[in-house]
Design a protein around this motif. Structure first.
Motif, PDB file in Angstrom:
ATOM      1  N   SER A 291       2.197  -4.891  -8.313  1.00  0.00           N
ATOM      2  CA  SER A 291       2.313  -4.977  -9.767  1.00  0.00           C
ATOM      3  C   SER A 291       2.531  -6.438 -10.146  1.00  0.00           C
ATOM      4  O   SER A 291       2.847  -7.280  -9.301  1.00  0.00           O
ATOM      5  CB  SER A 291       3.483  -4.117 -10.256  1.00  0.00           C
ATOM      6  OG  SER A 291       4.702  -4.568  -9.683  1.00  0.00           O
ATOM      7  N   HIS A 296       6.325  -3.174  -7.529  1.00  0.00           N
ATOM      8  CA  HIS A 296       5.573  -2.082  -6.918  1.00  0.00           C
ATOM      9  C   HIS A 296       4.589  -2.666  -5.914  1.00  0.00           C
ATOM     10  O   HIS A 296       3.999  -3.717  -6.147  1.00  0.00           O
ATOM     11  CB  HIS A 296       4.782  -1.284  -7.958  1.00  0.00           C
ATOM     12  CG  HIS A 296       5.631  -0.607  -8.989  1.00  0.00           C
ATOM     13  ND1 HIS A 296       6.279  -1.293  -9.987  1.00  0.00           N
ATOM     14  CD2 HIS A 296       5.933   0.705  -9.177  1.00  0.00           C
ATOM     15  CE1 HIS A 296       6.940  -0.442 -10.740  1.00  0.00           C
ATOM     16  NE2 HIS A 296       6.755   0.776 -10.275  1.00  0.00           N
ATOM     17  N   GLU A 363      -6.218  -1.275 -12.529  1.00  0.00           N
ATOM     18  CA  GLU A 363      -5.221  -0.562 -13.325  1.00  0.00           C
ATOM     19  C   GLU A 363      -5.165   0.877 -12.835  1.00  0.00           C
ATOM     20  O   GLU A 363      -6.178   1.445 -12.414  1.00  0.00           O
ATOM     21  CB  GLU A 363      -5.551  -0.604 -14.809  1.00  0.00           C
ATOM     22  CG  GLU A 363      -5.224  -1.939 -15.444  1.00  0.00           C
ATOM     23  CD  GLU A 363      -5.095  -1.819 -16.953  1.00  0.00           C
ATOM     24  OE1 GLU A 363      -4.000  -2.083 -17.469  1.00  0.00           O
ATOM     25  OE2 GLU A 363      -6.092  -1.457 -17.596  1.00  0.00           O
ATOM     26  N   LEU A 388      -0.447   1.024 -15.002  1.00  0.00           N
ATOM     27  CA  LEU A 388       0.194   0.082 -14.088  1.00  0.00           C
ATOM     28  C   LEU A 388      -0.872  -0.916 -13.640  1.00  0.00           C
ATOM     29  O   LEU A 388      -1.903  -0.522 -13.101  1.00  0.00           O
ATOM     30  CB  LEU A 388       0.777   0.808 -12.873  1.00  0.00           C
ATOM     31  CG  LEU A 388       1.412  -0.071 -11.791  1.00  0.00           C
ATOM     32  CD1 LEU A 388       2.639  -0.800 -12.343  1.00  0.00           C
ATOM     33  CD2 LEU A 388       1.813   0.762 -10.575  1.00  0.00           C
ATOM     34  N   LEU A 390      -2.301  -3.717 -11.279  1.00  0.00           N
ATOM     35  CA  LEU A 390      -2.133  -4.113  -9.888  1.00  0.00           C
ATOM     36  C   LEU A 390      -3.008  -5.324  -9.587  1.00  0.00           C
ATOM     37  O   LEU A 390      -4.141  -5.418 -10.066  1.00  0.00           O
ATOM     38  CB  LEU A 390      -2.518  -2.971  -8.948  1.00  0.00           C
ATOM     39  CG  LEU A 390      -1.763  -1.651  -9.120  1.00  0.00           C
ATOM     40  CD1 LEU A 390      -2.326  -0.600  -8.177  1.00  0.00           C
ATOM     41  CD2 LEU A 390      -0.273  -1.838  -8.874  1.00  0.00           C
ATOM     42  N   SER A 516       3.249  -5.218 -16.811  1.00  0.00           N
ATOM     43  CA  SER A 516       1.965  -4.551 -16.824  1.00  0.00           C
ATOM     44  C   SER A 516       1.296  -4.844 -18.150  1.00  0.00           C
ATOM     45  O   SER A 516       1.887  -5.463 -19.040  1.00  0.00           O
ATOM     46  CB  SER A 516       2.145  -3.045 -16.628  1.00  0.00           C
ATOM     47  OG  SER A 516       0.949  -2.435 -16.210  1.00  0.00           O
TER      48      SER A 516
END
Length: 563
Positions: A291, A296, A363, A388, A390, A516
């Protein structure tokens, strides 16, 4: 003086006498020996109210090591009743000791006392408690399994019970079902923690601890949790089967084969979900995704994925995701799938949606609920799941969106300065303040992959790594050039394009999200209000002779301070 000499002489004689007596007693029970260093610690022994302590020379309640023969025979002397016993001790595993012992005996040779151990003497098992054992991987795989069980009243086969893996491979969740036609069966959920395995000939043993998942708050003793198992695995073309026998108490007694025990089970691995489907190549091209704030972490392999969630203390909570079925797929752009999710020892099916935003930006939308049936995972109705964002560890700079130059007409620093002026009732001297930018240029550098936030005394440069549009808003993943590395401190810039129908006035707003790309941001959350000031080629006061100094201040910090 003579009296004093006499006392000193008498004291010496007394000391020598005590020493000789001590040596005589010590010699009378063999001269001493030691136990292996690996045995030192506290051990659980069924039937004893407290733990058994072992050090280099003593076994609590048994005695001290007097004589040793080979690696397993020990003569122990018990001072409390001036008696001896022979113990034949085998280390089955670094966490498991098994022994047989003779009756207490008067002083005699080690061989004579050891001969008193009969062939049918009880076998005792001790399990290490301290130092705390580290669980080991359970030998039953690949999970999940369906299984039948028998507690002496008949086989419980319908409905079948189920054994599921946990994210920690040292744990197995056993879901027992009640069979209406078999007395004594009941629905129950147990968690098995595997501690030790060893092999004797063709027989394989396991020692583990069992806890009642549905009664976690109840206090269970070691007598209730330790169990010994004998198991045997058998391969076939399409499945793996395990026959398992479990002891009825916290010993290894009463189990003699994989089909003879207090409870016997037959595990057969069910539907191998690893072979159901695979994550697409555009996800697997990077095995690790993070993340934006690195709280994450997703680790993908060709068959499954593991989600690691970093907690505030730096520890990780793990989830394991296995692709179950693909529902929708658009080549290298979007995929909707059902995954089997394991979180601790809880498991079920969830809906996942991945969106490819650039080669290093994804995402993810993930369903928050776990469903027993995979068919239910993506049909649930409710609020849209949050996105989220990434990023990979190998971000590649890309052309920035909305190329051009913009003036900042309103910023968080302006608002703070106005509040400060209202408070003190006077003008605030002009100074360099982090985030007090006057202009912004998108993609006006040689490679068009940078954004410059500039003021009269400072410039902060961001590198663009991926952008996309959704519902009239633009999203851009970028990182400050001053922090560029394999793990850049990335942020998401959310903006409303001034060239859209909604903003024909030429004004746009720009906000920065840290964790995010937040879809909930609106103009009310604006950090910077901007107006168009021309294309990159056009001259403006932005590219005048104003000195430029690279600033280490991050807009992200400014945003968090004002929101």
């Amino acid at each position: 003086m003579g009296a004093i000499l006499f006392c000193a002489s008498f004291g010496d004689l007394f000391t020598h006498a005590v020493l000789l007596l001590t040596l005589g007693v010590y010699s009378s029970y063999g001269g001493g020996c030691t136990f292996p260093d690996s045995w030192t610690g506290s051990w659980f022994l069924s039937g004893y109210p407290s733990l058994i302590a072992i050090n280099s020379t003593h076994i609590q309640s048994k005695g001290e090591c007097s004589e040793r023969e080979s690696t397993d025979k020990f003569l122990l002397y018990d001072r409390s009743d001036d008696s001896y016993r022979c113990m034949v001790i085998h280390e089955k595993h670094k966490y498991v000791l098994q022994y047989k012992e003779s009756p207490v005996w008067p002083k005699d040779s080690l061989s004579t006392i050891c001969e008193q151990i009969s062939g049918d003497a009880p076998l005792y098992s001790m399990f290490r408690k301290e130092p705390r054992p580290v669980p080991q991987e359970c030998p039953f795989h690949p999970a999940p399994f369906t299984f039948t069980y028998n507690r002496g009243t008949g086989d419980c086969t319908n409905p079948p019970s189920r054994a599921e893996a946990c994210t920690d491979n040292s744990r197995l969740l056993l879901r027992y079902m009640a069979c209406p036609d078999v007395p004594g069966t009941e629905s129950n959920v147990e968690e098995l923690v595997c501690l030790a395995t060893w092999k004797e000939g063709s027989t394989r043993y396991l020692v583990g601890q069992i806890s009642q998942v549905q009664r976690r708050n109840s206090i269970a003793s070691d007598e209730d949790t330790y169990r010994c198992f004998i198991y045997k695995g058998q391969h076939s073309d399409k499945s793996m089967t395990y026959n398992i026998a479990q002891s009825g108490d916290a010993t290894c007694n009463g189990v003699s084969s994989p089909t003879d025990g207090s409870r016997i089970m037959k595990l057969t691995n069910s539907d191998d979900e690893h072979n159901r489907c695979h994550f697409p190549s555009w996800i697997l091209e990077h095995h690790k995704w993070f993340s934006l704030d690195h709280t994450h972490q997703y680790h993908f392999t060709t068959k499954n994925a593991t989600l690691k969630i970093m907690n505030a203390d730096g520890s990780y909570e793990e989830k394991r995701l296995v692709c179950h079925s693909i529902l929708e797929q658009k080549e290298k752009k979007h995929i909707k799938l059902v995954a089997h999710v394991t979180r601790g020892c809880e498991s079920g099916h969830a809906c996942l949606k991945f969106y490819r935003r650039s080669s290093g930006v994804l995402e993810l939308q993930q369903g928050s609920s776990l469903w027993d049936s995979p068919e239910d995972a993506c049909t649930a109705r409710g609020d849209p799941e949050p996105y989220l964002t990434l990023i990979s560890t190998n971000l590649v700079p890309m052309r920035c969106p909305i190329l051009g130059r913009y003036n900042v007409v309103n910023s968080p620093t302006d608002r703070r300065r106005r509040r400060q002026q209202a408070t003190i009732g006077s003008e605030v001297a002009t100074e360099c303040v982090a985030g007090a930018y006057e202009s912004v240029s998108f993609g006006c550098g040689n490679s068009q992959d940078t954004i410059e936030f500039s003021s009269h005394c400072a410039t902060t440069v961001y590198t663009c790594y991926g952008s996309w549009s959704s519902s009239g808003s633009g999203y851009l993943v970028a990182a400050p050039l001053a922090r560029a590395s394999t793990h850049p401190h990335t942020a998401c810039l959310v903006y409303r394009d001034p060239r859209t129908n909604e903003t024909r006035s030429g004004r746009m707003w720009l906000s920065v999200a840290g964790g995010s790309c937040d879809r909930a941001l609106t103009a009310a959350d604006t950090v910077y209000n901007l107006t168009v000031n021309g294309t990159c080629e056009q001259s403006s006061k932005y590219n005048s002779g104003t000195s430029r100094v690279t600033s280490t201040a991050l807009i992200l910090v400014t945003l968090l301070a004002v929101r």
